[in-house]
Scaffold this active site. Structure first.
Site, PDB file in Angstrom:
ATOM      1  N   GLY A  43      15.574 -38.245  -2.820  1.00 27.59           N
ATOM      2  CA  GLY A  43      16.145 -37.330  -2.261  1.00 27.59           C
ATOM      3  C   GLY A  43      16.999 -36.504  -2.934  1.00 27.59           C
ATOM      4  CG  ASP A 102      24.637 -41.217   6.566  1.00 25.28           C
ATOM      5  OD1 ASP A 102      25.076 -40.178   7.253  1.00 25.28           O
ATOM      6  OD2 ASP A 102      23.860 -42.132   7.189  1.00 25.28           O
ATOM      7  CE  LYS A 130      24.458 -36.123   8.227  1.00 27.02           C
ATOM      8  NZ  LYS A 130      23.206 -37.141   8.697  1.00 27.02           N
ATOM      9  CG  PHE A 151      18.125 -36.338  10.466  1.00 31.71           C
ATOM     10  CD1 PHE A 151      18.527 -37.641   9.798  1.00 31.71           C
ATOM     11  CD2 PHE A 151      16.807 -35.669  10.049  1.00 31.71           C
ATOM     12  CE1 PHE A 151      17.662 -38.081   8.760  1.00 31.71           C
ATOM     13  CE2 PHE A 151      15.863 -36.330   8.865  1.00 31.71           C
ATOM     14  CZ  PHE A 151      16.309 -37.490   8.538  1.00 31.71           C
ATOM     15  CG  ASP A 158      12.414 -37.940   3.527  1.00 35.09           C
ATOM     16  OD1 ASP A 158      13.606 -38.230   3.223  1.00 35.09           O
ATOM     17  OD2 ASP A 158      11.565 -38.463   3.821  1.00 35.09           O
TER      18      ASP A 158
HETATM   19  P1  5GP Z   1      23.826 -44.100   3.041  1.00 35.93           P
HETATM   20  O1  5GP Z   1      23.691 -45.233   2.254  1.00 35.93           O
HETATM   21  O2  5GP Z   1      25.079 -43.515   2.586  1.00 35.93           O
HETATM   22  O3  5GP Z   1      24.156 -44.577   4.475  1.00 35.93           O
HETATM   23  O4  5GP Z   1      22.740 -43.223   2.875  1.00 35.93           O
HETATM   24  C1  5GP Z   1      22.326 -42.351   2.185  1.00 35.93           C
HETATM   25  C2  5GP Z   1      21.006 -42.142   2.289  1.00 35.93           C
HETATM   26  O5  5GP Z   1      20.435 -42.009   3.854  1.00 35.93           O
HETATM   27  C3  5GP Z   1      20.500 -40.769   1.710  1.00 35.93           C
HETATM   28  O6  5GP Z   1      20.264 -40.950   0.398  1.00 35.93           O
HETATM   29  C4  5GP Z   1      19.520 -40.401   2.628  1.00 35.93           C
HETATM   30  O7  5GP Z   1      18.180 -40.773   2.002  1.00 35.93           O
HETATM   31  C5  5GP Z   1      19.592 -40.827   3.944  1.00 35.93           C
HETATM   32  N1  5GP Z   1      20.357 -39.914   5.074  1.00 35.93           N
HETATM   33  C6  5GP Z   1      21.349 -40.031   5.399  1.00 35.93           C
HETATM   34  N2  5GP Z   1      21.565 -39.033   6.151  1.00 35.93           N
HETATM   35  C7  5GP Z   1      20.597 -38.138   6.273  1.00 35.93           C
HETATM   36  C8  5GP Z   1      20.238 -36.918   6.737  1.00 35.93           C
HETATM   37  O8  5GP Z   1      20.837 -36.182   7.425  1.00 35.93           O
HETATM   38  N3  5GP Z   1      18.894 -36.530   6.544  1.00 35.93           N
HETATM   39  C9  5GP Z   1      18.061 -36.977   5.665  1.00 35.93           C
HETATM   40  N4  5GP Z   1      16.928 -36.469   5.518  1.00 35.93           N
HETATM   41  N5  5GP Z   1      18.236 -38.158   5.181  1.00 35.93           N
HETATM   42  C10 5GP Z   1      19.660 -38.708   5.164  1.00 35.93           C
HETATM   43 MG    MG Z   2      18.423 -41.215  -0.474  1.00 34.57          MG
END
Ligand code: 5GP
Ligand code: MG
Length: 189
Positions: A43, A102, A130, A151, A158
């Site tokens: 990403g 996230d 976020k 999202f 992606d």
């Molecule tokens: P975390 O471990 O902080 O929950 O997640 C981060 C990963 O979740 C990001 O690197 C991404 O791959 C995915 N992710 C979280 N929110 C989104 C979103 O709104 N759109 C997309 N495409 N991926 C997200």
């Molecule tokens: Mg990611």
């Protein structure tokens, strides 16, 4: 605009201004130090490519892949495959770059892995934040934008492997998120 996108949240112009601002902050904080940028695949590849080209001081570039095993998207065990060589991490300052913060699980996990590999310090830099969805107590040292809890795709992000190549960040139409296959077409702006 791509026909699967409901609305654009961040335009190319807004993105490039924010990337320049964050690059200036990183440059100011890292000037005169040996450091390695670790880009979390896939990403953050677009963000990393734009960011490092606005940082006019010496840096090394490495990549890491993170996978989450187990049920759901936020509850599995995490594993990483680091593609840096040892000397790119050991006793060096690391700037961990990801597309979106996230729940915080990915960066929290990656940070402890890099510390375990001997990094002198680990700072984090995210394109999007976020905060509404945080599960781990983790804050990024640098971020381009805070976004609402929708999202998003584009600029590296992606959905089912598509849309990483959109030059802006947008919200997908609900019909696409609900399972219709991504359209490959582009309609004129
Ligand atoms: P975390 O471990 O902080 O929950 O997640 C981060 C990963 O979740 C990001 O690197 C991404 O791959 C995915 N992710 C979280 N929110 C989104 C979103 O709104 N759109 C997309 N495409 N991926 C997200
Ligand atoms: Mg990611």
């Amino acid at each position: 605009m791509h026909r699967d996108i409901e609305r654009i949240l961040l335009s190319e112009e807004e993105i490039s201004r924010a990337v320049e601002r964050v690059a200036r902050q990183v440059t100011r904080d890292f000037v005169g130090q040996e450091f390695t940028v670790v880009s979390v695949l896939k990403g953050s590849c677009v963000f990393t490519a734009d960011l490092i080209r606005q940082i006019p001081i010496p840096l090394a570039l490495a990549f890491a892949e993170v996978q989450s095993y187990g049920a759901g998207t936020t509850s599995g065990t995490m594993r990483t495959r680091l593609m840096p060589r040892d000397e790119e991490i050991q006793d060096r300052r690391v700037l961990l770059v990801d597309d979106i913060l996230d729940s915080g699980r990915t960066l929290d996990f990656m940070k402890s892995e890099l510390v375990a590999q001997g990094a002198k310090s680990v700072s984090s830099c995210v394109f999007l934040d976020k905060p509404a969805r945080r599960l781990e107590r983790f804050e990024a040292d640098y971020r381009c934008f805070e976004v609402e809890d929708v999202f998003v795709v584009g600029y590296g992000l992606d959905f089912a492997g598509h849309y990483r190549n959109l030059p802006y960040v947008g919200a997908l139409r609900p019909s696409v998120l609900e399972g219709a296959s991504p359209s490959m077409g582009e309609v004129s702006p």
